[in-house]
Design a protein around this motif. Sequence first.
Motif, PDB file in Angstrom:
ATOM      1  N   ALA A   6      -4.267   6.451   7.500  1.00 53.77           N
ATOM      2  CA  ALA A   6      -3.661   5.418   8.349  1.00 53.77           C
ATOM      3  C   ALA A   6      -4.708   4.810   9.285  1.00 53.77           C
ATOM      4  CB  ALA A   6      -2.504   6.003   9.150  1.00 53.77           C
ATOM      5  N   GLU A   7      -5.598   5.638   9.775  1.00 55.84           N
ATOM      6  CA  GLU A   7      -6.674   5.139  10.651  1.00 55.84           C
ATOM      7  C   GLU A   7      -7.603   4.200   9.878  1.00 55.84           C
ATOM      8  OE1 GLU A   7      -8.362   4.575  14.279  1.00 55.84           O
ATOM      9  OE2 GLU A   7      -6.599   5.815  13.890  1.00 55.84           O
ATOM     10  N   GLN A   8      -7.886   4.539   8.610  1.00 54.89           N
ATOM     11  CA  GLN A   8      -8.716   3.670   7.776  1.00 54.89           C
ATOM     12  C   GLN A   8      -8.038   2.322   7.545  1.00 54.89           C
ATOM     13  OE1 GLN A   8      -9.440   5.936   4.237  1.00 54.89           O
ATOM     14  NE2 GLN A   8     -11.064   7.160   5.167  1.00 54.89           N
ATOM     15  N   VAL A   9      -6.752   2.351   7.237  1.00 48.48           N
ATOM     16  CA  VAL A   9      -6.000   1.114   7.030  1.00 48.48           C
ATOM     17  C   VAL A   9      -5.981   0.298   8.313  1.00 48.48           C
ATOM     18  CG1 VAL A   9      -3.701   0.177   6.538  1.00 48.48           C
ATOM     19  CG2 VAL A   9      -4.602   2.059   5.157  1.00 48.48           C
ATOM     20  N   LYS A  10      -5.843   0.969   9.429  1.00 45.70           N
ATOM     21  CA  LYS A  10      -5.839   0.287  10.729  1.00 45.70           C
ATOM     22  C   LYS A  10      -7.173  -0.431  10.967  1.00 45.70           C
ATOM     23  CE  LYS A  10      -5.600   1.299  15.649  1.00 45.70           C
ATOM     24  NZ  LYS A  10      -5.511   2.364  16.644  1.00 45.70           N
ATOM     25  N   VAL A  12      -9.296  -1.474   8.643  1.00 44.74           N
ATOM     26  CA  VAL A  12      -9.376  -2.602   7.714  1.00 44.74           C
ATOM     27  C   VAL A  12      -8.535  -3.766   8.231  1.00 44.74           C
ATOM     28  CG1 VAL A  12      -8.724  -3.384   5.390  1.00 44.74           C
ATOM     29  CG2 VAL A  12      -9.931  -1.209   5.690  1.00 44.74           C
ATOM     30  N   ASN A  13      -7.333  -3.470   8.708  1.00 49.91           N
ATOM     31  CA  ASN A  13      -6.475  -4.522   9.264  1.00 49.91           C
ATOM     32  C   ASN A  13      -7.127  -5.189  10.473  1.00 49.91           C
ATOM     33  OD1 ASN A  13      -4.514  -4.133   7.349  1.00 49.91           O
ATOM     34  ND2 ASN A  13      -3.200  -2.893   8.670  1.00 49.91           N
ATOM     35  N   GLU A  18      -9.721  -9.928  12.683  1.00 49.83           N
ATOM     36  CA  GLU A  18     -10.874 -10.532  13.361  1.00 49.83           C
ATOM     37  C   GLU A  18     -11.486 -11.640  12.510  1.00 49.83           C
ATOM     38  OE1 GLU A  18     -15.251  -8.957  14.465  1.00 49.83           O
ATOM     39  OE2 GLU A  18     -13.609  -7.725  15.220  1.00 49.83           O
ATOM     40  N   ALA A  19     -11.611 -11.409  11.210  1.00 51.53           N
ATOM     41  CA  ALA A  19     -12.160 -12.426  10.312  1.00 51.53           C
ATOM     42  C   ALA A  19     -11.259 -13.660  10.284  1.00 51.53           C
ATOM     43  CB  ALA A  19     -12.336 -11.856   8.910  1.00 51.53           C
ATOM     44  N   ALA A  20      -9.951 -13.450  10.220  1.00 54.72           N
ATOM     45  CA  ALA A  20      -9.017 -14.580  10.218  1.00 54.72           C
ATOM     46  C   ALA A  20      -9.092 -15.348  11.532  1.00 54.72           C
ATOM     47  CB  ALA A  20      -7.593 -14.085   9.970  1.00 54.72           C
ATOM     48  N   SER A  21      -9.179 -14.628  12.638  1.00 54.21           N
ATOM     49  CA  SER A  21      -9.285 -15.269  13.951  1.00 54.21           C
ATOM     50  C   SER A  21     -10.565 -16.105  14.039  1.00 54.21           C
ATOM     51  CB  SER A  21      -9.264 -14.211  15.046  1.00 54.21           C
ATOM     52  OG  SER A  21      -9.478 -14.797  16.304  1.00 54.21           O
ATOM     53  N   PRO A 139      -0.048   1.279   9.502  1.00 49.61           N
ATOM     54  CA  PRO A 139      -0.909   2.444   9.753  1.00 49.61           C
ATOM     55  C   PRO A 139      -0.578   3.195  11.036  1.00 49.61           C
ATOM     56  CG  PRO A 139      -2.161   0.405   9.918  1.00 49.61           C
ATOM     57  CD  PRO A 139      -0.821   0.052   9.380  1.00 49.61           C
ATOM     58  N   GLU A 140      -0.212   2.485  12.078  1.00 48.06           N
ATOM     59  CA  GLU A 140       0.127   3.163  13.330  1.00 48.06           C
ATOM     60  C   GLU A 140       1.405   3.995  13.164  1.00 48.06           C
ATOM     61  OE1 GLU A 140      -1.227   3.501  16.530  1.00 48.06           O
ATOM     62  OE2 GLU A 140      -3.005   2.749  15.527  1.00 48.06           O
TER      63      GLU A 140
END
Length: 163
Positions: A6-10, A12-13, A18-21, A139-140
Amino acid sequence: VIASEAEQVKLVNKFLTEAASDYWQWYFTYKQLAFVEEGYRLAEVRFEAIRDLFKNGNMSALDTVEAYTNFLQREIQRRQAQLDFRNARLVVSRHLWSAEGQPLELDSIVRPAFLRAEEYLPTLATLDTLQQFARTAHPEIRKLEAQLSQLDFERRFRLEMLK
């Protein structure tokens, strides 16, 4: 194990957000640059017209000074908008990597794609699906569920130890 996944998915998200922003900031600065350049061109046309009218005796010298001042202000705004767009392009570039792992930089002639909002607005069904998916796969939430499971196991273990 579930908590670390879940931490890994978090992470990546977070990276994707950030990339989208950064992309949307680049898009915004591009649109802003287009508006500022249009204002610059209009101020230039106005100055040249007033200058020609002054040469023909139909305008005062003060009007030409005012038009020229306005033109110079627009030029400063244009240069600032160009700088902002260049900086936003560099920020977007930090998300680009070659297949070999080398950082890439967006070429200065690359422009963001023009998007029409109605093509990308989600439907209510899509929003409901995303909401259901978030409840099960966020993930959270997964991390908290794993922690609750661990705490429940630890509680039961301690109860057994008391016996």
